[in-house]
Design a protein around this motif. Sequence first.
Motif, short mmCIF file in Angstrom:
data_model
loop_
_atom_site.label_atom_id
_atom_site.label_comp_id
_atom_site.label_asym_id
_atom_site.label_seq_id
_atom_site.Cartn_x
_atom_site.Cartn_y
_atom_site.Cartn_z
N LYS A 4 0.95 -1.08 0.05
CA LYS A 4 -0.11 0.08 0.11
C LYS A 4 0.86 0.98 0.04
CE LYS A 4 -4.17 -1.72 2.42
NZ LYS A 4 -5.03 -1.36 3.48
N ALA A 7 -0.13 6.32 3.05
CA ALA A 7 -1.00 7.31 3.33
C ALA A 7 -0.26 8.64 3.84
CB ALA A 7 -2.08 6.60 4.16
N PHE A 19 -1.67 6.13 -8.99
CA PHE A 19 -1.86 5.41 -8.15
C PHE A 19 -2.40 6.24 -6.73
CE2 PHE A 19 1.58 3.02 -10.18
CZ PHE A 19 0.82 2.17 -10.72
N GLU A 20 -3.56 5.45 -6.10
CA GLU A 20 -3.94 6.15 -4.94
C GLU A 20 -3.34 5.87 -3.53
OE1 GLU A 20 -8.48 6.41 -2.84
OE2 GLU A 20 -8.24 5.84 -5.09
N GLY A 22 -2.96 4.65 -0.04
CA GLY A 22 -3.48 3.72 1.03
C GLY A 22 -4.23 2.73 0.41
N GLN A 23 -4.33 2.57 -0.85
CA GLN A 23 -4.79 1.53 -1.64
C GLN A 23 -3.80 0.60 -2.25
OE1 GLN A 23 -8.21 1.22 -1.70
NE2 GLN A 23 -8.30 2.95 -0.32
N PRO A 24 -4.25 -0.92 -2.01
CA PRO A 24 -3.15 -1.85 -2.48
C PRO A 24 -2.64 -1.69 -3.88
CG PRO A 24 -5.19 -2.88 -1.67
CD PRO A 24 -5.25 -1.52 -1.54
N GLN A 51 -3.25 -1.29 -9.98
CA GLN A 51 -4.23 -0.86 -8.84
C GLN A 51 -5.60 -0.57 -9.44
OE1 GLN A 51 -4.18 3.22 -7.08
NE2 GLN A 51 -3.73 2.08 -5.20
N GLY A 52 -6.37 -1.31 -9.20
CA GLY A 52 -7.67 -1.29 -10.00
C GLY A 52 -7.46 -1.48 -11.47
N ASP A 83 -11.82 8.32 -12.75
CA ASP A 83 -13.08 8.28 -11.91
C ASP A 83 -14.08 8.62 -12.86
OD1 ASP A 83 -14.48 8.04 -9.45
OD2 ASP A 83 -14.59 10.30 -9.54
#
Length: 87
Positions: A4, A7, A19-20, A22-24, A51-52, A83
Amino acid sequence: SFFKPGARAPASPSGQGLFEAGQPIAGASSRLQYSRTTGLAVYQGAAYLRQGESSLAGDRIEFDDRRSDVRATGKVVSRLDLDPEDR
């Protein structure tokens, strides 16, 4: 590998990035070096991070977890999942 991004890292000026925080993130490569001291992960040889729906591939990818910075070199291909509100 799975990790991750910190954050604790500052957000990009625009508030958006590949990449965001805090997200894996899933990553793969022929070789991986990671330093807990510097927070730097170096993926070499068919390197790939995902990521996603966003992904980054290249011969070499450096991910600096402390600065939330990523750098790819050699045959780089990226895909950024926007998004739905931004489309």
